[in-house]
Design a protein around this motif. Sequence first.
Motif, PDB file in Angstrom:
ATOM      1  N   THR A   6      44.066 -14.852  37.751  1.00  0.00           N
ATOM      2  CA  THR A   6      44.222 -13.822  38.776  1.00  0.00           C
ATOM      3  C   THR A   6      45.631 -13.806  39.353  1.00  0.00           C
ATOM      4  N   LEU A   7      46.040 -12.635  39.785  1.00  0.00           N
ATOM      5  CA  LEU A   7      47.281 -12.469  40.551  1.00  0.00           C
ATOM      6  C   LEU A   7      46.910 -12.630  42.017  1.00  0.00           C
ATOM      7  N   LYS A   8      47.626 -13.482  42.723  1.00  0.00           N
ATOM      8  CA  LYS A   8      47.295 -13.693  44.125  1.00  0.00           C
ATOM      9  C   LYS A   8      48.489 -13.556  45.050  1.00  0.00           C
ATOM     10  N   GLN A   9      49.678 -13.785  44.548  1.00  0.00           N
ATOM     11  CA  GLN A   9      50.863 -13.782  45.403  1.00  0.00           C
ATOM     12  C   GLN A   9      51.371 -12.353  45.604  1.00  0.00           C
ATOM     13  N   ASN A  10      51.829 -12.070  46.805  1.00  0.00           N
ATOM     14  CA  ASN A  10      52.322 -10.749  47.157  1.00  0.00           C
ATOM     15  C   ASN A  10      53.515 -10.340  46.280  1.00  0.00           C
ATOM     16  N   TYR A  11      54.406 -11.276  45.973  1.00  0.00           N
ATOM     17  CA  TYR A  11      55.573 -10.929  45.167  1.00  0.00           C
ATOM     18  C   TYR A  11      55.168 -10.524  43.748  1.00  0.00           C
ATOM     19  N   GLU A  12      54.077 -11.066  43.232  1.00  0.00           N
ATOM     20  CA  GLU A  12      53.605 -10.669  41.898  1.00  0.00           C
ATOM     21  C   GLU A  12      53.121  -9.217  41.903  1.00  0.00           C
ATOM     22  N   ARG A  36      55.033 -12.985  29.683  1.00  0.00           N
ATOM     23  CA  ARG A  36      55.494 -13.862  28.605  1.00  0.00           C
ATOM     24  C   ARG A  36      54.396 -14.770  28.088  1.00  0.00           C
ATOM     25  N   ALA A  37      53.283 -14.824  28.758  1.00  0.00           N
ATOM     26  CA  ALA A  37      52.179 -15.690  28.353  1.00  0.00           C
ATOM     27  C   ALA A  37      51.257 -14.945  27.390  1.00  0.00           C
ATOM     28  N   ASN A  38      50.369 -15.678  26.766  1.00  0.00           N
ATOM     29  CA  ASN A  38      49.387 -15.047  25.884  1.00  0.00           C
ATOM     30  C   ASN A  38      48.091 -14.789  26.641  1.00  0.00           C
ATOM     31  N   ARG A  39      48.120 -14.957  27.952  1.00  0.00           N
ATOM     32  CA  ARG A  39      46.965 -14.709  28.802  1.00  0.00           C
ATOM     33  C   ARG A  39      47.264 -13.529  29.720  1.00  0.00           C
ATOM     34  N   SER A  40      46.240 -12.780  30.000  1.00  0.00           N
ATOM     35  CA  SER A  40      46.398 -11.686  30.951  1.00  0.00           C
ATOM     36  C   SER A  40      46.186 -12.211  32.360  1.00  0.00           C
ATOM     37  N   ARG A  41      46.797 -11.517  33.315  1.00  0.00           N
ATOM     38  CA  ARG A  41      46.593 -11.819  34.726  1.00  0.00           C
ATOM     39  C   ARG A  41      46.147 -10.537  35.408  1.00  0.00           C
ATOM     40  N   LEU A  74      40.600  -5.551  25.360  1.00  0.00           N
ATOM     41  CA  LEU A  74      41.967  -5.329  25.831  1.00  0.00           C
ATOM     42  C   LEU A  74      42.919  -6.313  25.173  1.00  0.00           C
ATOM     43  N   TYR A  75      44.147  -5.865  24.948  1.00  0.00           N
ATOM     44  CA  TYR A  75      45.166  -6.757  24.411  1.00  0.00           C
ATOM     45  C   TYR A  75      45.498  -7.835  25.445  1.00  0.00           C
ATOM     46  N   PRO A  76      45.688  -9.088  25.011  1.00  0.00           N
ATOM     47  CA  PRO A  76      46.077 -10.142  25.955  1.00  0.00           C
ATOM     48  C   PRO A  76      47.578 -10.102  26.227  1.00  0.00           C
ATOM     49  N   GLY A  77      48.002 -10.803  27.267  1.00  0.00           N
ATOM     50  CA  GLY A  77      49.418 -10.924  27.558  1.00  0.00           C
ATOM     51  C   GLY A  77      49.974  -9.874  28.497  1.00  0.00           C
ATOM     52  N   TYR A  78      49.128  -9.323  29.365  1.00  0.00           N
ATOM     53  CA  TYR A  78      49.578  -8.307  30.315  1.00  0.00           C
ATOM     54  C   TYR A  78      49.207  -8.703  31.734  1.00  0.00           C
ATOM     55  N   ASP A  79      50.053  -8.304  32.673  1.00  0.00           N
ATOM     56  CA  ASP A  79      49.702  -8.371  34.089  1.00  0.00           C
ATOM     57  C   ASP A  79      49.118  -7.015  34.450  1.00  0.00           C
ATOM     58  N   LEU A  80      47.947  -7.005  35.061  1.00  0.00           N
ATOM     59  CA  LEU A  80      47.265  -5.767  35.425  1.00  0.00           C
ATOM     60  C   LEU A  80      46.937  -5.779  36.910  1.00  0.00           C
ATOM     61  N   VAL A  81      47.105  -4.644  37.552  1.00  0.00           N
ATOM     62  CA  VAL A  81      46.626  -4.456  38.916  1.00  0.00           C
ATOM     63  C   VAL A  81      45.830  -3.162  38.941  1.00  0.00           C
ATOM     64  N   VAL A  82      44.597  -3.260  39.437  1.00  0.00           N
ATOM     65  CA  VAL A  82      43.731  -2.097  39.577  1.00  0.00           C
ATOM     66  C   VAL A  82      43.680  -1.748  41.060  1.00  0.00           C
ATOM     67  N   VAL A  83      44.105  -0.537  41.381  1.00  0.00           N
ATOM     68  CA  VAL A  83      44.104  -0.056  42.761  1.00  0.00           C
ATOM     69  C   VAL A  83      42.971   0.945  42.913  1.00  0.00           C
ATOM     70  N   ALA A  84      42.070   0.666  43.852  1.00  0.00           N
ATOM     71  CA  ALA A  84      40.942   1.563  44.098  1.00  0.00           C
ATOM     72  C   ALA A  84      41.352   2.619  45.106  1.00  0.00           C
ATOM     73  N   ARG A  85      41.059   3.849  44.785  1.00  0.00           N
ATOM     74  CA  ARG A  85      41.293   4.945  45.726  1.00  0.00           C
ATOM     75  C   ARG A  85      40.046   5.166  46.571  1.00  0.00           C
TER      76      ARG A  85
END
Length: 118
Positions: A6-12, A36-41, A74-85
Amino acid sequence: MKFTTTLKQNYEFRRLYARGKNAAASCLVLYYRKNRANRSRLGFTVSKKVGCAVVRNRVRRRLREIYRFHEAELYPGYDLVVVARVKAAFSSYHELEKEFLYLAARLGLLKKEEEKGP
């Protein structure tokens, strides 16, 4: 979520908003960026405009389950953020799932049929 942290830090989140690519639908906005990782966040943003804490947590749980169910597609190795409207609070699970898959396909994050495997 086997392949995801998971992404948790505000700067991320801020870095992803500033430098990532995005696609929007009526209920969701999906931001992504190669890492740069082979894991998604993965991170979720559900504003107070969506509703009270109960409603926001329900939307977050639904989105987390949608991602967990389709994670292998889904392809691995991506940072994703889902924003709910705001409309996400009044949408069913299936509507949210349909929009998430539509946005992932539009951004090229979904694997092709022959790449999915068994």
